[in-house]
Design an enzyme around this catalytic site. Structure first.
Site, PDB file in Angstrom:
ATOM      1  N   ASP A 272       1.517  37.444 -12.266  1.00 33.19           N
ATOM      2  CA  ASP A 272       1.456  37.047 -10.856  1.00 33.19           C
ATOM      3  C   ASP A 272       2.836  36.552 -10.459  1.00 33.19           C
ATOM      4  O   ASP A 272       3.480  35.806 -11.209  1.00 33.19           O
ATOM      5  CB  ASP A 272       0.410  35.949 -10.649  1.00 33.19           C
TER       6      ASP A 272
ATOM      7  N   ASP B 186      -3.778  42.298  -6.740  1.00 37.51           N
ATOM      8  CA  ASP B 186      -4.732  41.382  -6.118  1.00 37.51           C
ATOM      9  C   ASP B 186      -4.907  41.690  -4.628  1.00 37.51           C
ATOM     10  O   ASP B 186      -6.014  41.600  -4.088  1.00 37.51           O
ATOM     11  CB  ASP B 186      -4.277  39.928  -6.284  1.00 37.51           C
TER      12      ASP B 186
END
Length: 158
Positions: free
Chosen positions: A118, A137
């Site tokens: 991330d 995501d």
């Protein structure tokens, strides 16, 4: 044709996720640098390794969680592929393709890094967001929203 559309959107989502991670995590060396201030506070790159699910939940036993989450992602992607290719609505194919491509992008991370990479951090309007996320995501969220919209629309037609 529906199968081609579904696969096309899955490949696009997967490819853009992989490309973004290659550029930001690897080429810009975010994995070593940790943080790159870009358009503060609106968009910065901050390395985060998610060994669990959303917001790092269930990350205590990282190795077990990794394999459970890989199996779950493959299971959900397989079921979604099976279900969506039997539907006629174009938006369902697009939404399912986005979810599948995003999920497989995060699965790739678990194999490559042992965790999901991330790196996007966005804040606005005086509120500082401490969390990071990635392009996969975004596709998973957008695809799920599109599936909800499209299936509700199809239900109203029927």
């Amino acid at each position: 044709m529906p199968l081609n559309r579904l696969l096309l959107w899955a490949v696009i989502a997967f490819g853009l996720d992989r490309l973004s991670k290659l550029v930001i995590v690897e080429w810009m060396n975010l994995k070593e640098r940790g943080v790159i201030i870009f358009l503060d506070p609106y968009l910065n790159f901050a390395m985060g390794w998610n060994r669990g699910i959303n917001f790092g939940l269930f990350a205590d036993d990282a190795e077990t969680a990794k394999w459970i989450l890989i199996i779950v992602a493959f299971g959900i992607s397989g079921w979604l592929f099976w279900w969506a290719r039997r539907q006629s609505a174009r938006l369902i194919h697009i939404g399912a393709g986005l979810v599948i491509g995003g999920a497989l992008g995060n699965v790739w991370d678990r194999f490559q890094y042992g965790a999901v990479a991330d790196y996007l951090n966005m804040s606005c309007c005086g509120i500082r967001n401490p969390y990071t996320f990635n392009v996969a995501d975004i596709f998973i969220f957008a695809g799920a929203a599109l599936l909800i919209f499209a299936t509700n629309r199809e239900d109203k037609k029927a």
